[in-house]
Design an enzyme around this catalytic site. Structure first.
Site, mmCIF file in Angstrom:
data_model
loop_
_atom_site.group_PDB
_atom_site.id
_atom_site.type_symbol
_atom_site.label_atom_id
_atom_site.label_comp_id
_atom_site.label_asym_id
_atom_site.label_seq_id
_atom_site.Cartn_x
_atom_site.Cartn_y
_atom_site.Cartn_z
ATOM 1 N N PRO A 101 47.951 21.759 75.283
ATOM 2 C CA PRO A 101 48.595 20.440 76.346
ATOM 3 C C PRO A 101 48.701 19.011 75.870
ATOM 4 O O PRO A 101 48.150 19.292 75.040
ATOM 5 C CB PRO A 101 46.953 20.423 77.938
ATOM 6 N N ALA A 104 45.926 15.201 76.231
ATOM 7 C CA ALA A 104 44.899 15.561 76.670
ATOM 8 C C ALA A 104 43.523 16.119 75.548
ATOM 9 O O ALA A 104 42.479 16.550 75.521
ATOM 10 C CB ALA A 104 45.066 17.321 76.939
ATOM 11 N N GLY A 105 43.980 15.859 74.809
ATOM 12 C CA GLY A 105 42.632 15.096 73.677
ATOM 13 C C GLY A 105 42.147 16.185 72.309
ATOM 14 O O GLY A 105 41.842 16.476 71.793
ATOM 15 N N LEU A 106 43.586 17.351 72.559
ATOM 16 C CA LEU A 106 44.051 18.363 71.817
ATOM 17 C C LEU A 106 43.967 18.608 70.596
ATOM 18 O O LEU A 106 44.325 19.105 69.906
ATOM 19 C CB LEU A 106 44.262 19.723 72.609
ATOM 20 N N GLY A 107 44.906 17.701 69.866
ATOM 21 C CA GLY A 107 45.213 17.000 68.993
ATOM 22 C C GLY A 107 46.302 17.463 69.371
ATOM 23 O O GLY A 107 46.951 18.045 68.373
ATOM 24 N N SER A 108 47.524 17.597 70.111
ATOM 25 C CA SER A 108 49.182 17.772 70.136
ATOM 26 C C SER A 108 49.494 18.080 69.683
ATOM 27 O O SER A 108 50.809 18.531 68.693
ATOM 28 C CB SER A 108 49.268 18.072 72.105
ATOM 29 N N ALA A 111 48.967 18.391 65.413
ATOM 30 C CA ALA A 111 49.323 19.999 65.184
ATOM 31 C C ALA A 111 50.885 19.855 65.051
ATOM 32 O O ALA A 111 51.670 20.708 64.057
ATOM 33 C CB ALA A 111 49.007 20.639 66.599
ATOM 34 N N ASP A 152 41.279 14.213 63.125
ATOM 35 C CA ASP A 152 42.587 14.685 64.000
ATOM 36 C C ASP A 152 43.508 15.475 62.689
ATOM 37 O O ASP A 152 43.349 16.929 62.637
ATOM 38 C CB ASP A 152 43.487 14.427 64.846
HETATM 39 O O1 PMV Z 1 43.580 12.552 69.469
HETATM 40 P P1 PMV Z 1 42.504 12.969 70.101
HETATM 41 O O2 PMV Z 1 42.592 12.151 71.994
HETATM 42 O O3 PMV Z 1 41.454 13.527 70.288
HETATM 43 O O4 PMV Z 1 41.313 11.135 69.880
HETATM 44 C C1 PMV Z 1 41.418 11.351 68.883
HETATM 45 C C2 PMV Z 1 39.780 10.815 68.170
HETATM 46 C C3 PMV Z 1 39.520 8.989 68.834
HETATM 47 O O5 PMV Z 1 38.077 9.050 67.971
HETATM 48 C C4 PMV Z 1 39.382 8.759 69.623
HETATM 49 C C5 PMV Z 1 40.606 8.345 67.105
HETATM 50 C C6 PMV Z 1 40.515 8.520 66.435
HETATM 51 O O6 PMV Z 1 42.039 8.631 65.771
HETATM 52 O O7 PMV Z 1 39.864 9.023 65.791
#
Ligand code: PMV
Length: 324
Positions: A101, A104-108, A111, A152
């Site tokens: 997704p 959504a914080g899953l690194g789309s 990736a 990430d």
């Molecule tokens: O990309 P996200 O939403 O999984 O966030 C990565 C983690 C953060 O610490 C919020 C940002 C970063 O660059 O480390």
């Protein structure tokens, strides 16, 4: 020339997001059930230099020349050409798809960049090393996120649980984490997209105004991450859960949670999870809950009743890939 494809997993941050941007450690884990994929094929009917890009998930079907230069897909493609000093590539088609997704914080985004870099460099006869892939993906993240920590691109490139700390701009410490005991994580989506750049930017603004206050929150998060590493390595997953919930509270204090995320965290704890927190940039996106394998489906039901739009259960186990 045969088509070349490459894929890259999604990721979760188990503990430590945001503080990791300020030099504290964090732990991240790849999520292989969701993936980005890039396929590069020759397009002999077109003139050399024509790069056709198809990304049906985001409604893109155009040539590289027509995409804005700052578009993330264009940046990834051009980074490969620049690295290889290619000014006029062979005519080719790049097809990009993802089950991760978006926002959504899953690194789309990361990736997708990594899948493109791997597939395109291999298609051009010069497959990049993991180190180069990760470095290029980090440079791309800087363009889009301003001040990424680099966690990430590292976890998605190396595809294994990592303990990560950026000591300085050009010095990072990465430890592969051994897991004596597999554990189950439920990842549940609020369905609310939230770009990481905006929460990272907001935390930076707040930190500039009250540096001491925010530094002390980052320190507390850093301590939790170190304790979490010990609990994981000694197989104490229930204690790890408590640390995750404490980390969520500190993310609330940083101002990156939301009522929807808090509701899902509460619902998973009420359904018996050992711990839960938001994962990634926050404000929207996903929460992660740690639970026993037996309880996962019960917790998933609780999360859906509390409004989760989607939930996946993932078993985190010893290395999925071993070349870090
Ligand atoms: O990309 P996200 O939403 O999984 O966030 C990565 C983690 C953060 O610490 C919020 C940002 C970063 O660059 O480390």
């Amino acid at each position: 020339m045969p088509a070349i494809s490459a894929s890259a997993p999604g990721k979760i941050i188990l503990v430590g997001e945001h503080a990791v941007v300020y030099g504290r450690p964090a732990i991240a884990i790849p999520v292989e059930q969701v993936r980005a994929k890039a396929i590069v094929s020759a397009n002999p009917k077109q003139a050399p230099g024509t790069v056709f890009i198809q990304a049906p998930n985001i409604g893109i079907e155009t040539t590289l020349a027509e995409l804005p230069v700052e578009d993330p897909l264009a940046v990834a493609v051009n980074s490969v050409f620049q690295t290889l000093n290619i000014s006029r590539p062979p005519a080719l088609t790049l097809r990009v798809s993802a089950t991760i997704p978006i926002a959504a914080g899953l690194g789309s985004g990361t990736a997708i960049s990594i899948a493109i870099i791997r597939a395109l460099s291999a298609f051009l006869g010069k497959p990049f090393s993991d180190e180069r892939v990760s470095t290029l993906a980090y440079e791309i993240e800087k363009i889009h996120h301003g001040t990424p920590s680099g966690i990430d691109n590292t976890v998605i490139t190396y595809r294994q649980p990592i303990y990560f700390q950026r000591i300085s701009e050009d010095h990072i410490e990465i430890k592969k984490i051994s897991l004596p005991q597999a554990f189950t994580i439920i990842i549940a989506d609020t369905g609310i997209p939230s770009p990481t750049s905006s929460t990272v930017g907001d935390v930076r603004q707040a930190w500039l105004v009250q540096p001491e206050h925010y530094e002390s929150i980052f320190d507390k998060i850093g301590t939790i991450v170190k304790e979490a590493l010990c609990e994981i390595q000694s197989g104490q997953v229930e204690k790890l859960g408590k640390l995750m919930t404490a980390n969520h509270q500190l993310l609330v204090d940083l101002g990156v949670s939301s009522p929807e995320l808090d509701r899902l965290v509460r619902a998973s704890l009420e359904a018996g999870a050992w711990g839960a927190k938001l994962s990634g940039g926050g404000r929207g996106g996903n929460i992660i809950a740690l639970a026993s394998e037996e309880q996962a489906s019960w917790i998933t039901q609780g999360l859906k009743s509390a409004g989760a739009t989607h939930a996946i259960t993932t078993l985190i186990s010893e290395s999925l890939h071993t070349n870090l």
